[in-house]
Each structure stands twice: as C-alpha cells, then as structure tokens.
Motif scaffolding. Structure first.
Motif, PDB file in Angstrom:
ATOM      1  N   ASN A  61       0.773  -1.236   0.000  1.00 11.77           N
ATOM      2  CA  ASN A  61       0.000   0.000   0.000  1.00 11.77           C
ATOM      3  C   ASN A  61       0.806   1.289   0.000  1.00 11.77           C
ATOM      4  OD1 ASN A  61      -2.488  -1.395   0.053  1.00 11.77           O
ATOM      5  ND2 ASN A  61      -2.280  -1.706   2.242  1.00 11.77           N
ATOM      6  N   SER A  62       2.073   1.249   0.383  1.00 11.11           N
ATOM      7  CA  SER A  62       2.868   2.481   0.480  1.00 11.11           C
ATOM      8  C   SER A  62       3.234   3.024  -0.899  1.00 11.11           C
ATOM      9  CB  SER A  62       4.157   2.219   1.265  1.00 11.11           C
ATOM     10  OG  SER A  62       3.863   1.861   2.584  1.00 11.11           O
ATOM     11  N   GLU A  63       3.150   4.338  -1.033  1.00 14.74           N
ATOM     12  CA  GLU A  63       3.557   5.000  -2.275  1.00 14.74           C
ATOM     13  C   GLU A  63       5.070   4.908  -2.458  1.00 14.74           C
ATOM     14  OE1 GLU A  63       1.836   6.510  -4.700  1.00 14.74           O
ATOM     15  OE2 GLU A  63      -0.116   6.221  -3.781  1.00 14.74           O
ATOM     16  N   ASN A  71       7.651   2.775  -4.696  1.00 16.42           N
ATOM     17  CA  ASN A  71       7.379   1.381  -4.340  1.00 16.42           C
ATOM     18  C   ASN A  71       6.745   0.679  -5.545  1.00 16.42           C
ATOM     19  OD1 ASN A  71       6.599  -1.057  -3.283  1.00 16.42           O
ATOM     20  ND2 ASN A  71       5.091  -0.219  -1.882  1.00 16.42           N
ATOM     21  N   LYS A  74       3.290  -1.522  -4.933  1.00 16.30           N
ATOM     22  CA  LYS A  74       2.014  -0.951  -4.481  1.00 16.30           C
ATOM     23  C   LYS A  74       0.889  -1.448  -5.381  1.00 16.30           C
ATOM     24  CE  LYS A  74      -0.300   3.375  -3.423  1.00 16.30           C
ATOM     25  NZ  LYS A  74      -1.606   3.110  -3.897  1.00 16.30           N
TER      26      LYS A  74
END
Length: 86
Positions: A61-63, A71, A74
């Motif tokens: 989920n992290s950008e 990332n 994602k």
C-alpha cells in the motif's frame, strides 16, 4: 493465484516477492532451488501470518519505500492474513 512468502520485513522476503512475480509473469518454472507450479500466472493474492500483516500492508500500500524511492509493489496483490500460519 495465491503465494505465501517468508518474513516481508527482511530484504530476503522482498526479494522473493519480486522473484516470484517476475518468474510467474514470464512463465518461468525454474525458480532457484524449486519448481513453481503457477508459472505463467500473475499472482494476485499475498497470504501472510498475522505477525507479518504490518510489513505486508506497507509493501502493498505504500507509495514510497523507506528511502523515498517509488514502491513498485504498491497495489500488486490483495492481502490475506491467515491465523493458521502463526
């Protein structure tokens, strides 16, 4: 396709995630040291033990990564937290 990996908090866990996705996408069943029965199928689910939920959520989920880099993982899979893997 479902895949389960080792500790996502480690460099090894992240490298294996990358390796499995890349090998599956190109249909390569010759992963180092093992046969991958899902070759040619793009994994869409990541199954982890409850202890790895936070790391898996960050991965999916992290950008950005911890160093500020983009990332690439994602949104690449849905997460299933499986208590029986604890």
């Amino acid at each position: 396709m479902v895949m389960s990996l080792p500790n996502m908090n480690t460099k090894e866990g992240k490298e294996r995630y990358q390796l499995v996705r890349a090998a599956s996408a190109r249909g390569d069943a010759r992963l180092p040291g093992r046969w991958w029965p899902g070759a040619g199928v793009k994994p869409s689910v990541l199954v982890v033990a409850p202890a790895l939920e936070e790391a898996a959520l960050k991965l999916l989920n992290s950008e950005n990564g911890p160093g500020g880099e983009t990332n690439p993982w994602k949104g690449t899979a849905s997460l299933i937290v499986a208590p029986w893997l604890a």
